[in-house]
Scaffold this motif. Structure first.
Motif, PDB file in Angstrom:
ATOM      1  N   PRO A 143       4.329   3.468   8.647  1.00  0.00           N
ATOM      2  CA  PRO A 143       5.481   3.382   9.543  1.00  0.00           C
ATOM      3  C   PRO A 143       6.500   4.508   9.314  1.00  0.00           C
ATOM      4  CG  PRO A 143       5.707   1.784   7.785  1.00  0.00           C
ATOM      5  CD  PRO A 143       4.349   2.412   7.627  1.00  0.00           C
ATOM      6  N   TYR A 144       6.335   5.274   8.258  1.00  0.00           N
ATOM      7  CA  TYR A 144       7.292   6.336   7.931  1.00  0.00           C
ATOM      8  C   TYR A 144       6.872   7.697   8.476  1.00  0.00           C
ATOM      9  CZ  TYR A 144       8.750   2.632   4.830  1.00  0.00           C
ATOM     10  OH  TYR A 144       9.142   1.412   4.341  1.00  0.00           O
ATOM     11  N   CYS A 145       5.593   8.043   8.316  1.00  0.00           N
ATOM     12  CA  CYS A 145       5.152   9.375   8.754  1.00  0.00           C
ATOM     13  C   CYS A 145       4.082   9.344   9.843  1.00  0.00           C
ATOM     14  CB  CYS A 145       4.654  10.183   7.554  1.00  0.00           C
ATOM     15  SG  CYS A 145       3.069   9.628   6.875  1.00  0.00           S
ATOM     16  N   GLY A 146       3.549   8.165  10.161  1.00  0.00           N
ATOM     17  CA  GLY A 146       2.560   8.040  11.231  1.00  0.00           C
ATOM     18  C   GLY A 146       1.130   8.366  10.815  1.00  0.00           C
ATOM     19  N   HIS A 147       0.908   8.605   9.541  1.00  0.00           N
ATOM     20  CA  HIS A 147      -0.436   8.925   9.042  1.00  0.00           C
ATOM     21  C   HIS A 147      -1.325   7.681   9.094  1.00  0.00           C
ATOM     22  CE1 HIS A 147      -3.484  10.987   6.743  1.00  0.00           C
ATOM     23  NE2 HIS A 147      -3.454  10.064   5.798  1.00  0.00           N
ATOM     24  N   ARG A 148      -2.567   7.852   9.550  1.00  0.00           N
ATOM     25  CA  ARG A 148      -3.546   6.757   9.570  1.00  0.00           C
ATOM     26  C   ARG A 148      -4.522   6.965   8.413  1.00  0.00           C
ATOM     27  NH1 ARG A 148      -3.605   3.617  14.142  1.00  0.00           N
ATOM     28  NH2 ARG A 148      -2.398   4.438  15.877  1.00  0.00           N
ATOM     29  N   PHE A 149      -4.813   5.883   7.679  1.00  0.00           N
ATOM     30  CA  PHE A 149      -5.705   5.972   6.529  1.00  0.00           C
ATOM     31  C   PHE A 149      -6.275   4.593   6.221  1.00  0.00           C
ATOM     32  CE2 PHE A 149      -1.518   4.960   5.029  1.00  0.00           C
ATOM     33  CZ  PHE A 149      -1.695   4.066   3.982  1.00  0.00           C
ATOM     34  N   LEU A 150      -7.387   4.570   5.518  1.00  0.00           N
ATOM     35  CA  LEU A 150      -7.998   3.317   5.077  1.00  0.00           C
ATOM     36  C   LEU A 150      -7.332   2.867   3.786  1.00  0.00           C
ATOM     37  CD1 LEU A 150     -11.751   4.159   5.678  1.00  0.00           C
ATOM     38  CD2 LEU A 150     -10.230   2.814   7.138  1.00  0.00           C
ATOM     39  N   LYS A 161     -11.262  -4.249   5.333  1.00  0.00           N
ATOM     40  CA  LYS A 161     -11.948  -4.460   6.613  1.00  0.00           C
ATOM     41  C   LYS A 161     -12.376  -3.167   7.296  1.00  0.00           C
ATOM     42  CE  LYS A 161     -10.977  -8.945   6.751  1.00  0.00           C
ATOM     43  NZ  LYS A 161     -11.691  -9.788   5.883  1.00  0.00           N
ATOM     44  N   GLY A 162     -11.990  -2.012   6.748  1.00  0.00           N
ATOM     45  CA  GLY A 162     -12.338  -0.735   7.374  1.00  0.00           C
ATOM     46  C   GLY A 162     -11.470  -0.401   8.571  1.00  0.00           C
ATOM     47  N   ILE A 163     -10.333  -1.063   8.690  1.00  0.00           N
ATOM     48  CA  ILE A 163      -9.399  -0.819   9.787  1.00  0.00           C
ATOM     49  C   ILE A 163      -8.337   0.158   9.284  1.00  0.00           C
ATOM     50  CG2 ILE A 163      -7.681  -1.863  11.316  1.00  0.00           C
ATOM     51  CD1 ILE A 163      -9.282  -4.498  11.017  1.00  0.00           C
ATOM     52  N   PRO A 164      -8.128   1.282   9.981  1.00  0.00           N
ATOM     53  CA  PRO A 164      -7.114   2.233   9.534  1.00  0.00           C
ATOM     54  C   PRO A 164      -5.713   1.619   9.555  1.00  0.00           C
ATOM     55  CG  PRO A 164      -8.542   3.235  11.172  1.00  0.00           C
ATOM     56  CD  PRO A 164      -8.868   1.772  11.143  1.00  0.00           C
ATOM     57  N   LEU A 165      -4.965   1.894   8.500  1.00  0.00           N
ATOM     58  CA  LEU A 165      -3.572   1.476   8.411  1.00  0.00           C
ATOM     59  C   LEU A 165      -2.706   2.598   8.974  1.00  0.00           C
ATOM     60  CD1 LEU A 165      -3.661   0.198   4.724  1.00  0.00           C
ATOM     61  CD2 LEU A 165      -4.098  -1.112   6.807  1.00  0.00           C
ATOM     62  N   LEU A 166      -1.555   2.252   9.520  1.00  0.00           N
ATOM     63  CA  LEU A 166      -0.638   3.234  10.084  1.00  0.00           C
ATOM     64  C   LEU A 166       0.653   3.217   9.288  1.00  0.00           C
ATOM     65  CD1 LEU A 166       0.192   5.223  12.334  1.00  0.00           C
ATOM     66  CD2 LEU A 166       0.940   3.249  13.656  1.00  0.00           C
ATOM     67  N   VAL A 216       0.849  -1.176   0.000  1.00  0.00           N
ATOM     68  CA  VAL A 216       0.000   0.000   0.000  1.00  0.00           C
ATOM     69  C   VAL A 216       0.898   1.244   0.000  1.00  0.00           C
ATOM     70  CG1 VAL A 216      -0.202   0.059   2.518  1.00  0.00           C
ATOM     71  CG2 VAL A 216      -1.994   1.045   1.159  1.00  0.00           C
ATOM     72  N   THR A 217       0.415   2.314  -0.625  1.00  0.00           N
ATOM     73  CA  THR A 217       1.142   3.578  -0.675  1.00  0.00           C
ATOM     74  C   THR A 217       0.437   4.579   0.227  1.00  0.00           C
ATOM     75  OG1 THR A 217       1.860   3.161  -2.937  1.00  0.00           O
ATOM     76  CG2 THR A 217       1.943   5.438  -2.193  1.00  0.00           C
ATOM     77  N   CYS A 218       1.191   5.205   1.106  1.00  0.00           N
ATOM     78  CA  CYS A 218       0.626   6.212   2.007  1.00  0.00           C
ATOM     79  C   CYS A 218       0.207   7.438   1.198  1.00  0.00           C
ATOM     80  CB  CYS A 218       1.665   6.603   3.054  1.00  0.00           C
ATOM     81  SG  CYS A 218       1.133   7.962   4.131  1.00  0.00           S
ATOM     82  N   PRO A 219      -1.032   7.925   1.380  1.00  0.00           N
ATOM     83  CA  PRO A 219      -1.474   9.097   0.628  1.00  0.00           C
ATOM     84  C   PRO A 219      -0.798  10.397   1.077  1.00  0.00           C
ATOM     85  CG  PRO A 219      -3.197   8.377   2.129  1.00  0.00           C
ATOM     86  CD  PRO A 219      -2.102   7.365   2.210  1.00  0.00           C
ATOM     87  N   GLN A 220      -0.171  10.376   2.235  1.00  0.00           N
ATOM     88  CA  GLN A 220       0.470  11.599   2.727  1.00  0.00           C
ATOM     89  C   GLN A 220       1.937  11.707   2.303  1.00  0.00           C
ATOM     90  OE1 GLN A 220      -0.659  13.171   6.549  1.00  0.00           O
ATOM     91  NE2 GLN A 220       1.500  13.304   7.123  1.00  0.00           N
TER      92      GLN A 220
END
Length: 49
Positions: free
Chosen positions: A33-40, A26-31, A7-11
């Motif tokens: 590991p590089y910038c700490g951003h939470r997203f689906l 599953k609707g669980i936010p991903l974290l 997955v690619t972080c949108p931030q």
């Protein structure tokens, strides 16, 4: 063997992998590991199964 997806972080746009069976769709936010951003996973600009 665990199935993963990339997955690619949108931030920050860095890529990381996640456990597919537990997190994909599953609707669980991903974290990020590089910038700490939470997203689906649906908010990711790129997903590689």
């Amino acid at each position: 063997m665990a199935r993963i997806f990339w997955v690619t972080c949108p931030q920050c746009r860095d890529r990381f992998y996640c456990h597919r069976d537990e997190l994909r769709g599953k609707g669980i936010p991903l974290l990020c590991p590089y910038c700490g951003h939470r997203f689906l996973d649906s908010e990711s600009p790129q997903i590689e199964e």
